[in-house]
Design a protein around this motif. Sequence first.
Motif, PDB file in Angstrom:
ATOM      1  N   LEU A 294      -9.206 -22.506 -50.171  1.00  7.23           N
ATOM      2  CA  LEU A 294      -9.248 -23.644 -51.093  1.00  7.23           C
ATOM      3  C   LEU A 294      -8.434 -24.822 -50.564  1.00  7.23           C
ATOM      4  CD1 LEU A 294      -8.860 -21.732 -54.487  1.00  7.23           C
ATOM      5  CD2 LEU A 294     -10.897 -22.911 -53.664  1.00  7.23           C
ATOM      6  N   LEU A 295      -7.248 -24.539 -50.051  1.00  8.27           N
ATOM      7  CA  LEU A 295      -6.408 -25.618 -49.531  1.00  8.27           C
ATOM      8  C   LEU A 295      -7.042 -26.273 -48.315  1.00  8.27           C
ATOM      9  CD1 LEU A 295      -2.858 -23.992 -49.847  1.00  8.27           C
ATOM     10  CD2 LEU A 295      -3.787 -25.866 -51.211  1.00  8.27           C
ATOM     11  N   HIS A 296      -7.685 -25.465 -47.459  1.00 10.38           N
ATOM     12  CA  HIS A 296      -8.295 -26.017 -46.261  1.00 10.38           C
ATOM     13  C   HIS A 296      -9.499 -26.893 -46.589  1.00 10.38           C
ATOM     14  CE1 HIS A 296      -9.744 -26.409 -42.180  1.00 10.38           C
ATOM     15  NE2 HIS A 296     -10.894 -25.852 -42.500  1.00 10.38           N
ATOM     16  N   HIS A 297     -10.321 -26.468 -47.532  1.00 10.70           N
ATOM     17  CA  HIS A 297     -11.550 -27.201 -47.832  1.00 10.70           C
ATOM     18  C   HIS A 297     -11.317 -28.404 -48.736  1.00 10.70           C
ATOM     19  CE1 HIS A 297     -13.406 -23.339 -46.476  1.00 10.70           C
ATOM     20  NE2 HIS A 297     -14.275 -24.173 -45.956  1.00 10.70           N
ATOM     21  N   HIS A 298     -10.284 -28.372 -49.567  1.00 11.93           N
ATOM     22  CA  HIS A 298     -10.089 -29.451 -50.531  1.00 11.93           C
ATOM     23  C   HIS A 298      -8.884 -30.330 -50.206  1.00 11.93           C
ATOM     24  CE1 HIS A 298     -13.205 -27.855 -53.213  1.00 11.93           C
ATOM     25  NE2 HIS A 298     -12.732 -26.658 -52.914  1.00 11.93           N
ATOM     26  N   HIS A 299      -8.063 -29.909 -49.238  1.00 12.58           N
ATOM     27  CA  HIS A 299      -6.930 -30.738 -48.792  1.00 12.58           C
ATOM     28  C   HIS A 299      -6.836 -30.630 -47.276  1.00 12.58           C
ATOM     29  CE1 HIS A 299      -5.444 -31.279 -52.930  1.00 12.58           C
ATOM     30  NE2 HIS A 299      -5.784 -30.016 -53.110  1.00 12.58           N
ATOM     31  N   ILE A 300      -7.923 -30.950 -46.613  1.00 11.75           N
ATOM     32  CA  ILE A 300      -8.045 -30.697 -45.178  1.00 11.75           C
ATOM     33  C   ILE A 300      -7.041 -31.504 -44.356  1.00 11.75           C
ATOM     34  CG2 ILE A 300      -9.805 -32.470 -44.755  1.00 11.75           C
ATOM     35  CD1 ILE A 300     -11.148 -30.379 -42.877  1.00 11.75           C
ATOM     36  N   ILE A 301      -6.606 -32.661 -44.860  1.00 12.50           N
ATOM     37  CA  ILE A 301      -5.654 -33.468 -44.094  1.00 12.50           C
ATOM     38  C   ILE A 301      -4.296 -32.779 -44.004  1.00 12.50           C
ATOM     39  CG2 ILE A 301      -6.785 -35.649 -44.614  1.00 12.50           C
ATOM     40  CD1 ILE A 301      -4.648 -36.158 -46.730  1.00 12.50           C
ATOM     41  N   TYR A 302      -4.018 -31.835 -44.907  1.00 13.05           N
ATOM     42  CA  TYR A 302      -2.760 -31.095 -44.876  1.00 13.05           C
ATOM     43  C   TYR A 302      -2.929 -29.695 -44.289  1.00 13.05           C
ATOM     44  CZ  TYR A 302      -1.546 -34.753 -48.221  1.00 13.05           C
ATOM     45  OH  TYR A 302      -1.341 -35.956 -48.828  1.00 13.05           O
ATOM     46  N   SER A 303      -4.140 -29.335 -43.892  1.00 14.80           N
ATOM     47  CA  SER A 303      -4.406 -27.975 -43.422  1.00 14.80           C
ATOM     48  C   SER A 303      -3.989 -27.810 -41.961  1.00 14.80           C
ATOM     49  CB  SER A 303      -5.896 -27.646 -43.570  1.00 14.80           C
ATOM     50  OG  SER A 303      -6.182 -26.378 -43.006  1.00 14.80           O
ATOM     51  N   SER A 304      -3.200 -26.780 -41.690  1.00 14.27           N
ATOM     52  CA  SER A 304      -2.783 -26.493 -40.309  1.00 14.27           C
ATOM     53  C   SER A 304      -3.922 -25.886 -39.502  1.00 14.27           C
ATOM     54  CB  SER A 304      -1.589 -25.537 -40.311  1.00 14.27           C
ATOM     55  OG  SER A 304      -1.931 -24.310 -40.941  1.00 14.27           O
ATOM     56  N   LEU A 305      -4.961 -25.397 -40.171  1.00 22.54           N
ATOM     57  CA  LEU A 305      -6.083 -24.805 -39.449  1.00 22.54           C
ATOM     58  C   LEU A 305      -6.782 -25.818 -38.554  1.00 22.54           C
ATOM     59  CD1 LEU A 305      -7.716 -22.536 -42.193  1.00 22.54           C
ATOM     60  CD2 LEU A 305      -6.478 -21.789 -40.152  1.00 22.54           C
ATOM     61  N   VAL A 306      -6.722 -27.089 -38.915  1.00 24.62           N
ATOM     62  CA  VAL A 306      -7.377 -28.129 -38.110  1.00 24.62           C
ATOM     63  C   VAL A 306      -6.789 -28.167 -36.711  1.00 24.62           C
ATOM     64  CG1 VAL A 306      -7.830 -30.596 -37.913  1.00 24.62           C
ATOM     65  CG2 VAL A 306      -7.912 -29.489 -40.155  1.00 24.62           C
ATOM     66  N   SER A 307      -5.470 -28.154 -36.620  1.00 21.75           N
ATOM     67  CA  SER A 307      -4.822 -28.197 -35.305  1.00 21.75           C
ATOM     68  C   SER A 307      -4.830 -26.830 -34.626  1.00 21.75           C
ATOM     69  CB  SER A 307      -3.383 -28.704 -35.440  1.00 21.75           C
ATOM     70  OG  SER A 307      -2.650 -27.887 -36.343  1.00 21.75           O
ATOM     71  N   LEU A 308      -4.717 -25.766 -35.398  1.00 24.49           N
ATOM     72  CA  LEU A 308      -4.709 -24.421 -34.814  1.00 24.49           C
ATOM     73  C   LEU A 308      -6.044 -24.095 -34.142  1.00 24.49           C
ATOM     74  CD1 LEU A 308      -2.872 -22.342 -37.588  1.00 24.49           C
ATOM     75  CD2 LEU A 308      -1.947 -23.076 -35.380  1.00 24.49           C
ATOM     76  N   ARG A 309      -7.147 -24.589 -34.694  1.00 22.96           N
ATOM     77  CA  ARG A 309      -8.468 -24.274 -34.158  1.00 22.96           C
ATOM     78  C   ARG A 309      -8.783 -25.008 -32.852  1.00 22.96           C
ATOM     79  NH1 ARG A 309     -12.042 -24.091 -39.827  1.00 22.96           N
ATOM     80  NH2 ARG A 309     -11.240 -22.048 -40.505  1.00 22.96           N
ATOM     81  N   LYS A 310      -7.860 -25.824 -32.387  1.00 24.18           N
ATOM     82  CA  LYS A 310      -8.063 -26.520 -31.122  1.00 24.18           C
ATOM     83  C   LYS A 310      -7.580 -25.710 -29.928  1.00 24.18           C
ATOM     84  CE  LYS A 310      -7.624 -31.112 -33.238  1.00 24.18           C
ATOM     85  NZ  LYS A 310      -6.834 -32.376 -33.270  1.00 24.18           N
ATOM     86  N   THR A 311      -7.076 -24.489 -30.158  1.00 26.30           N
ATOM     87  CA  THR A 311      -6.587 -23.667 -29.059  1.00 26.30           C
ATOM     88  C   THR A 311      -7.702 -23.347 -28.073  1.00 26.30           C
ATOM     89  OG1 THR A 311      -5.467 -21.584 -28.512  1.00 26.30           O
ATOM     90  CG2 THR A 311      -7.001 -21.540 -30.333  1.00 26.30           C
ATOM     91  N   HIS A 312      -7.330 -23.204 -26.810  1.00 23.15           N
ATOM     92  CA  HIS A 312      -8.317 -23.064 -25.735  1.00 23.15           C
ATOM     93  C   HIS A 312      -9.183 -21.821 -25.915  1.00 23.15           C
ATOM     94  CE1 HIS A 312     -10.072 -23.269 -21.727  1.00 23.15           C
ATOM     95  NE2 HIS A 312      -9.723 -22.003 -21.536  1.00 23.15           N
ATOM     96  N   LEU A 313      -8.588 -20.696 -26.252  1.00 24.85           N
ATOM     97  CA  LEU A 313      -9.361 -19.458 -26.388  1.00 24.85           C
ATOM     98  C   LEU A 313     -10.408 -19.570 -27.487  1.00 24.85           C
ATOM     99  CD1 LEU A 313      -6.648 -16.648 -26.021  1.00 24.85           C
ATOM    100  CD2 LEU A 313      -8.388 -17.321 -24.367  1.00 24.85           C
TER     101      LEU A 313
END
Length: 347
Positions: A294-313
Amino acid sequence: MFNNVFISVLLDNFSSHSFSPATGALQDSVLSLHLYSIYINSLPPLLCTVTQSHTTTHVPSLSPTSLDAYNALLAPSSVDGFEHIHFSTPINSLLFADDVAIFGSLSDVQAMLDLAADHSLTLGYRWSPTKCEVIYPKTRASLPVPLLLYGQVLSATDQFIYLGVPFANKGISSKSITTHRRSGTLATMATLNSVGACCSAFSLLLSSRLYKTFVCPKFEYGVAIFTLLKQDIKVLESIQDKCLRMIVGGHATSSTIVLKHICNLPSMKFRANALISKFCIRSRFLPAQCLLSLLHHHHIIYSSLVSLRKTHLLSNLPPTLKLRSPSSIKNHFESIREAGFAIFTAK
């Protein structure tokens, strides 16, 4: 589980006579956490009554949180304006058993502290003000308004460890994770080293397995949710290198690359990327009503998943990989690591 349980008190190397507890559950057991969650379950809805739209994060919910919302749920489908009802649930507290974090404006937090105090008196328990700390927002005011619990002023701090994770005024403090983990990790490794995890006692295989079982979790905990910088990875790498040198008796600057390969240990850079990737993959399959989703989909600007998903693997996963299979993901990461070592030895 709790049949034939006996307790003894150990003080100054003297043990008391054993006795059997008549009530209660074992500390840190799954049942203890579950029972306490039921016991304190009425606290979060009580804290949710202290909400302001401009100071509290809200997420959509299928459950009504107020009388007006409940009446809206009962409204006939033909009534205009009720075709798509979305209830709003405020998120101003997090609970893990008796570890509670509340957040909001100063007035909101003080009101929640008063409610928490009343709640404890009603149910017959008590918070410990000396164990509570307040992280104030960075403002120009030199003396922030003190917050009170049971009339006692709570101490202020710039950083607080909650569930083993350091938090500052803007949330998780990534740059503090390495310094927070270093001393405890090296102390644990020193203990293992003193009881035989060294070249003159246990085998290298056993010592490395003891290291992976008891030491690695201490400084890998929480790495999956941090956006680590290069200097953070460098510190984690130095911690692992020092632990491995303690096992073989190597000097302070000896290389550990071959030793890691013999012990089947990845570099901390690769290990951190793998942990982050696995966390992000699991987050894709969480239920829609999970708080993280819920936090990722409705407050995406505060979601750490955005930056975490940029990992090379994670960015280079093959489309045919079975993401719901942990063994497939593990084997894929292992093949990448082995290929990297082959390139290193070929140079």
